[in-house]
Design a protein around this motif. Structure first.
Motif, PDB file in Angstrom:
ATOM      1  N   PRO A   1      78.059 -25.115 -56.013  1.00 20.27           N
ATOM      2  CA  PRO A   1      76.612 -24.993 -55.676  1.00 20.27           C
ATOM      3  C   PRO A   1      76.412 -26.008 -54.718  1.00 20.27           C
ATOM      4  CG  PRO A   1      76.929 -26.287 -57.881  1.00 20.27           C
ATOM      5  CD  PRO A   1      78.271 -25.784 -57.275  1.00 20.27           C
ATOM      6  N   SER A   2      75.521 -25.669 -53.890  1.00 19.41           N
ATOM      7  CA  SER A   2      74.830 -26.615 -52.742  1.00 19.41           C
ATOM      8  C   SER A   2      73.581 -25.993 -52.362  1.00 19.41           C
ATOM      9  CB  SER A   2      75.652 -26.568 -51.378  1.00 19.41           C
ATOM     10  OG  SER A   2      75.405 -27.554 -50.561  1.00 19.41           O
ATOM     11  N   ASN A   3      72.924 -27.002 -51.606  1.00 14.39           N
ATOM     12  CA  ASN A   3      71.410 -26.632 -51.058  1.00 14.39           C
ATOM     13  C   ASN A   3      71.709 -25.316 -50.031  1.00 14.39           C
ATOM     14  OD1 ASN A   3      72.650 -28.247 -49.338  1.00 14.39           O
ATOM     15  ND2 ASN A   3      70.839 -29.354 -48.629  1.00 14.39           N
ATOM     16  N   ASN A   4      72.633 -25.536 -49.137  1.00 11.68           N
ATOM     17  CA  ASN A   4      73.002 -24.372 -48.364  1.00 11.68           C
ATOM     18  C   ASN A   4      74.371 -24.921 -47.977  1.00 11.68           C
ATOM     19  OD1 ASN A   4      69.826 -23.666 -46.961  1.00 11.68           O
ATOM     20  ND2 ASN A   4      71.186 -22.114 -47.836  1.00 11.68           N
ATOM     21  N   HIS A   5      75.280 -24.074 -47.965  1.00  7.70           N
ATOM     22  CA  HIS A   5      76.507 -24.429 -47.474  1.00  7.70           C
ATOM     23  C   HIS A   5      76.806 -23.998 -46.052  1.00  7.70           C
ATOM     24  CE1 HIS A   5      78.943 -24.941 -51.201  1.00  7.70           C
ATOM     25  NE2 HIS A   5      77.929 -24.068 -51.521  1.00  7.70           N
ATOM     26  N   PHE A   6      77.355 -24.872 -45.006  1.00  6.87           N
ATOM     27  CA  PHE A   6      77.321 -24.747 -43.761  1.00  6.87           C
ATOM     28  C   PHE A   6      78.635 -23.534 -43.713  1.00  6.87           C
ATOM     29  CE2 PHE A   6      79.650 -25.088 -39.344  1.00  6.87           C
ATOM     30  CZ  PHE A   6      78.648 -24.564 -38.898  1.00  6.87           C
ATOM     31  N   ASP A   7      78.515 -22.556 -42.643  1.00  2.00           N
ATOM     32  CA  ASP A   7      79.617 -21.391 -42.319  1.00  2.00           C
ATOM     33  C   ASP A   7      80.894 -21.812 -42.799  1.00  2.00           C
ATOM     34  OD1 ASP A   7      77.141 -21.191 -40.781  1.00  2.00           O
ATOM     35  OD2 ASP A   7      78.315 -20.086 -39.231  1.00  2.00           O
ATOM     36  N   THR A   8      81.528 -22.972 -42.160  1.00  2.00           N
ATOM     37  CA  THR A   8      82.780 -23.332 -42.322  1.00  2.00           C
ATOM     38  C   THR A   8      83.153 -23.675 -43.808  1.00  2.00           C
ATOM     39  OG1 THR A   8      82.446 -25.594 -41.639  1.00  2.00           O
ATOM     40  CG2 THR A   8      83.332 -24.014 -39.955  1.00  2.00           C
ATOM     41  N   THR A   9      82.262 -24.416 -44.308  1.00  2.00           N
ATOM     42  CA  THR A   9      82.389 -24.840 -45.640  1.00  2.00           C
ATOM     43  C   THR A   9      82.301 -23.616 -46.688  1.00  2.00           C
ATOM     44  OG1 THR A   9      80.756 -26.351 -45.272  1.00  2.00           O
ATOM     45  CG2 THR A   9      81.333 -26.492 -47.456  1.00  2.00           C
ATOM     46  N   ARG A  10      81.609 -22.709 -46.372  1.00  2.00           N
ATOM     47  CA  ARG A  10      81.334 -21.334 -47.253  1.00  2.00           C
ATOM     48  C   ARG A  10      82.797 -20.569 -47.184  1.00  2.00           C
ATOM     49  NH1 ARG A  10      78.026 -18.137 -49.457  1.00  2.00           N
ATOM     50  NH2 ARG A  10      76.081 -19.609 -48.786  1.00  2.00           N
TER      51      ARG A  10
ATOM     52  N   ASP B   1      66.830 -26.809 -55.280  1.00  2.00           N
ATOM     53  CA  ASP B   1      65.991 -26.283 -56.166  1.00  2.00           C
ATOM     54  C   ASP B   1      66.712 -27.046 -57.628  1.00  2.00           C
ATOM     55  OD1 ASP B   1      64.942 -24.962 -58.361  1.00  2.00           O
ATOM     56  OD2 ASP B   1      64.307 -23.572 -57.260  1.00  2.00           O
ATOM     57  N   LEU B   2      66.319 -28.064 -58.316  1.00  2.00           N
ATOM     58  CA  LEU B   2      66.905 -28.876 -59.349  1.00  2.00           C
ATOM     59  C   LEU B   2      66.935 -27.864 -60.659  1.00  2.00           C
ATOM     60  CD1 LEU B   2      65.535 -32.312 -58.597  1.00  2.00           C
ATOM     61  CD2 LEU B   2      67.695 -31.517 -58.128  1.00  2.00           C
ATOM     62  N   VAL B   3      65.913 -27.049 -60.803  1.00  2.00           N
ATOM     63  CA  VAL B   3      65.457 -26.398 -62.082  1.00  2.00           C
ATOM     64  C   VAL B   3      66.737 -25.297 -61.817  1.00  2.00           C
ATOM     65  CG1 VAL B   3      64.106 -24.846 -63.194  1.00  2.00           C
ATOM     66  CG2 VAL B   3      62.973 -26.757 -62.108  1.00  2.00           C
ATOM     67  N   ARG B   4      66.991 -24.649 -60.823  1.00  2.00           N
ATOM     68  CA  ARG B   4      68.079 -23.785 -60.833  1.00  2.00           C
ATOM     69  C   ARG B   4      69.411 -24.247 -60.771  1.00  2.00           C
ATOM     70  NH1 ARG B   4      67.264 -20.479 -55.548  1.00  2.00           N
ATOM     71  NH2 ARG B   4      68.992 -19.053 -56.360  1.00  2.00           N
ATOM     72  N   LEU B   5      69.563 -25.583 -60.201  1.00  2.20           N
ATOM     73  CA  LEU B   5      70.876 -25.887 -60.362  1.00  2.20           C
ATOM     74  C   LEU B   5      71.282 -26.424 -61.588  1.00  2.20           C
ATOM     75  CD1 LEU B   5      73.182 -27.437 -58.698  1.00  2.20           C
ATOM     76  CD2 LEU B   5      71.929 -29.761 -58.678  1.00  2.20           C
ATOM     77  N   GLU B   6      70.191 -27.031 -62.433  1.00  2.00           N
ATOM     78  CA  GLU B   6      70.527 -27.113 -64.065  1.00  2.00           C
ATOM     79  C   GLU B   6      70.909 -25.883 -64.844  1.00  2.00           C
ATOM     80  OE1 GLU B   6      68.007 -30.159 -65.590  1.00  2.00           O
ATOM     81  OE2 GLU B   6      69.612 -30.419 -67.331  1.00  2.00           O
ATOM     82  N   ALA B   7      70.118 -24.851 -64.606  1.00  2.00           N
ATOM     83  CA  ALA B   7      70.467 -23.942 -64.985  1.00  2.00           C
ATOM     84  C   ALA B   7      71.855 -23.055 -64.733  1.00  2.00           C
ATOM     85  CB  ALA B   7      69.583 -22.719 -64.853  1.00  2.00           C
TER      86      ALA B   7
ATOM     87  N   LYS C   1      68.990 -37.906 -55.796  1.00  2.00           N
ATOM     88  CA  LYS C   1      69.199 -38.567 -57.258  1.00  2.00           C
ATOM     89  C   LYS C   1      69.115 -37.432 -58.322  1.00  2.00           C
ATOM     90  CE  LYS C   1      67.676 -42.940 -56.209  1.00  2.00           C
ATOM     91  NZ  LYS C   1      66.370 -44.175 -56.301  1.00  2.00           N
ATOM     92  N   GLY C   2      68.186 -36.434 -58.282  1.00  2.57           N
ATOM     93  CA  GLY C   2      67.977 -35.602 -59.117  1.00  2.57           C
ATOM     94  C   GLY C   2      69.176 -34.775 -59.429  1.00  2.57           C
ATOM     95  N   ALA C   3      69.896 -34.092 -58.127  1.00  3.78           N
ATOM     96  CA  ALA C   3      71.141 -33.520 -58.325  1.00  3.78           C
ATOM     97  C   ALA C   3      72.204 -34.358 -58.783  1.00  3.78           C
ATOM     98  CB  ALA C   3      71.506 -33.007 -56.633  1.00  3.78           C
ATOM     99  N   ALA C   4      72.344 -35.664 -58.589  1.00  5.32           N
ATOM    100  CA  ALA C   4      73.411 -36.725 -58.987  1.00  5.32           C
ATOM    101  C   ALA C   4      73.206 -36.641 -60.501  1.00  5.32           C
ATOM    102  CB  ALA C   4      73.122 -37.890 -58.544  1.00  5.32           C
ATOM    103  N   ARG C   5      72.180 -36.470 -60.930  1.00  7.25           N
ATOM    104  CA  ARG C   5      71.806 -36.718 -62.717  1.00  7.25           C
ATOM    105  C   ARG C   5      72.461 -35.451 -63.214  1.00  7.25           C
ATOM    106  NH1 ARG C   5      66.922 -39.138 -61.968  1.00  7.25           N
ATOM    107  NH2 ARG C   5      65.962 -37.173 -61.519  1.00  7.25           N
ATOM    108  N   ILE C   6      71.980 -34.303 -62.564  1.00  5.12           N
ATOM    109  CA  ILE C   6      72.605 -32.860 -63.124  1.00  5.12           C
ATOM    110  C   ILE C   6      73.998 -32.973 -63.033  1.00  5.12           C
ATOM    111  CG2 ILE C   6      72.454 -30.599 -62.898  1.00  5.12           C
ATOM    112  CD1 ILE C   6      69.567 -31.064 -61.835  1.00  5.12           C
TER     113      ILE C   6
END
Ligand code: F0G
Length: 468
Positions: free
Chosen positions: A119-128, A160-166, A198-203
């Protein structure tokens, strides 16, 4: 506050701009099959194709290159580079690579197995592409506001922290690492807030998932945090950057952006778990661990660039430039993704040219006309690039660092005003030849003209107003 943006540097070395006439550019564009990737850079006046590797280096960086130590092993320049990265990130393990995607391929090669998800916020093309090449899935979880061009959320790069946690809950055991891209290039160069990091790090921590930042524009992101996030305005950008990196377990960086150099990259990690395997792989494909595919002079330039990029006069000017371009374009009726990104302005070509349907490539039409107008090279990010999957028809103007001046930008804006006044004359394009994938790089186009032409011959339709 002064209105005029000044470049916080003096110019020591200059390069002439290609000054061509519109007529010359018409012939050049036609010979390049109306694909700006096929135009020679010597025929481009203002090159906004990318902010990657296009930086003007400082006198200090050039001086550093002259005193670099080109030893194969244990070079002094490597230690200088390593210390600069460690000072900013706090990470002890630093692995140089020749650019960002080499770092991606190495790290994913060591950590990802088929069937996994990243998961990420958006992956860049080469990362994807590198995640997918490892047989895994790259998943984008940017906040809903990040997908709406006119939304003015100050941190549209947030995940989206809610979606990331789920997501982490649902796919436990299948997530080898979690990411965040700062700033979010794919989403328009939009920043991620410190609170969100910080929120993403916690999850990620809760689920035992290593957290890796794609940090190639970390300084621009940290500056946005300083000016936009509550309670951050009195901190230094270096301090904010440090706290950003502290949240994660490591980062990948394409140094061609915020390390202010023309080539280079690295992986930096807090702990040593993956380091030995990464170095083994590095030796196999990039080079010895103290140069990783680069010359020592490149390592010197990165070490110095990483310090220069955190200077706040520079970042103020940098972020002000794209904000200024977006504001002036909006004032003359050219819609852009809001707010302006750190490194680029994205023009909404679909809105600007409503008479050209996506099937006739409004982004391509605008990009070609901007080239004809003033020799501006931009990049279509829409139906040419993504075919039917395109969600928007954008034209990206990505600004090289420390290269163009305020008067260049004002000149381009003057031209855009002229172009806007006759935008209804612009016509769409059709693709006449394209490779099976990544077609935008080499596809051949023809303008869709309302004047019938003999098969195989295409002529640029000159707006009648230009002949008067
Ligand atoms: N990650 C992000 C967020 C990027 O923007 C890029 C490159 C990379 C990774 C890959 O780095 O090019 O050194 O291999 N972006 C450039 C651009 C190409 O034009 O946006 P690289």
């Amino acid at each position: 506050m002064r209105k005029t943006i000044i470049e916080p540097f003096k110019i020591k070395v200059v390069e002439p701009l290609a000054m061509k006439s519109r007529l010359e550019r018409e012939a050049i564009l036609q010979a390049a099959h109306f694909n700006l990737f096929l135009v020679k850079s010597e025929d481009v006046t203002f090159d906004f194709l990318t902010d990657s590797g296009t930086t003007a280096m400082s006198a200090a960086q050039w001086a550093g290159m002259m005193v670099a130590d080109e030893s194969y092993a244990g070079s002094r320049s490597f230690h200088r580079f390593k210390d600069a990265v460690t000072e900013i990130t706090g990470y002890d393990h630093v692995i140089p690579t020749h650019q960002g995607r080499a770092a991606e391929r190495l790290l994913f090669g060591v950590t990802i197995r088929p069937g996994m998800k990243v998961p990420s916020n958006n992956h860049f093309d080469t990362t994807r592409a590198n995640i997918e090449a490892s047989g895994a899935e790259a998943v984008d979880l940017v906040i809903a506001e990040g997908k709406i061009p006119e939304n003015l959320h100050p941190f549209k790069g947030n995940i989206d922290l809610v979606r990331l946690e789920a997501f982490c809950e649902e796919h436990q055991g299948k997530i080898p690492l979690g990411m965040l891209t700062i700033t979010n290039n794919t989403g328009g160069g939009q920043p991620v807030s410190l609170e969100n990091i910080k929120g993403a790090a916690r999850i990620y921590r809760k689920f035992g998932i290593p957290f890796i930042l794609d940090a190639c524009r970390f300084a621009e992101n940290s500056y946005f945090i300083k000016i936009r996030e509550a309670g951050q305005s009195t901190r230094t950008v270096a301090d904010i950057a440090h706290e950003t990196f502290e949240q994660a377990d490591g980062c990948m960086m394409c140094a061609k952006k915020d390390a202010l150099v023309n080539i280079g990259g690295f992986i930096a990690l807090k702990n040593s778990t993956w380091v030995q395997e990464l170095r083994n792989q590095l030796i196999l494909t990039e080079g010895f661990p103290t140069y990783g595919g680069l010359a020592a002079r490149d390592l010197e330039a990165i070490a110095i660039g990483l310090q220069e990029v955190l200077q706040e006069d520079y970042l103020r000017y940098r972020v002000a430039t794209s904000a200024y371009m977006a504001k002036r374009l909006n004032e003359m009726g050219v819609p852009t993704v809001q707010p302006a990104g750190g490194h680029a302005v994205y023009i909404d070509a679909k809105k600007f040219l409503p008479h050209i349907p996506p099937s006739e490539f409004p982004g391509q039409a605008l990009a070609c006309e901007m080239y004809l107008q003033d020799g501006v090279r931009s990049c279509e990010i829409g139906s040419v690039m993504f075919k039917e999957a395109a969600k928007m028809e954008l034209v990206r103007l990505a600004f090289p660092r420390r290269v163009y001046t305020q008067s260049h930008f004002d000149y381009i804006l003057e031209g855009m005003e002229e172009l806007s006044s006759r935008k209804e004359f612009l016509r769409g394009y059709q693709i006449v030849d394209a490779p099976p994938f990544l077609r935008h790089f080499t596809a051949k186009f023809a303008p869709l003209d309302d004047i019938p032409r003999k098969a195989g011959t295409f002529t640029v339709r000159r707006p009648a107003v230009l002949d008067q």
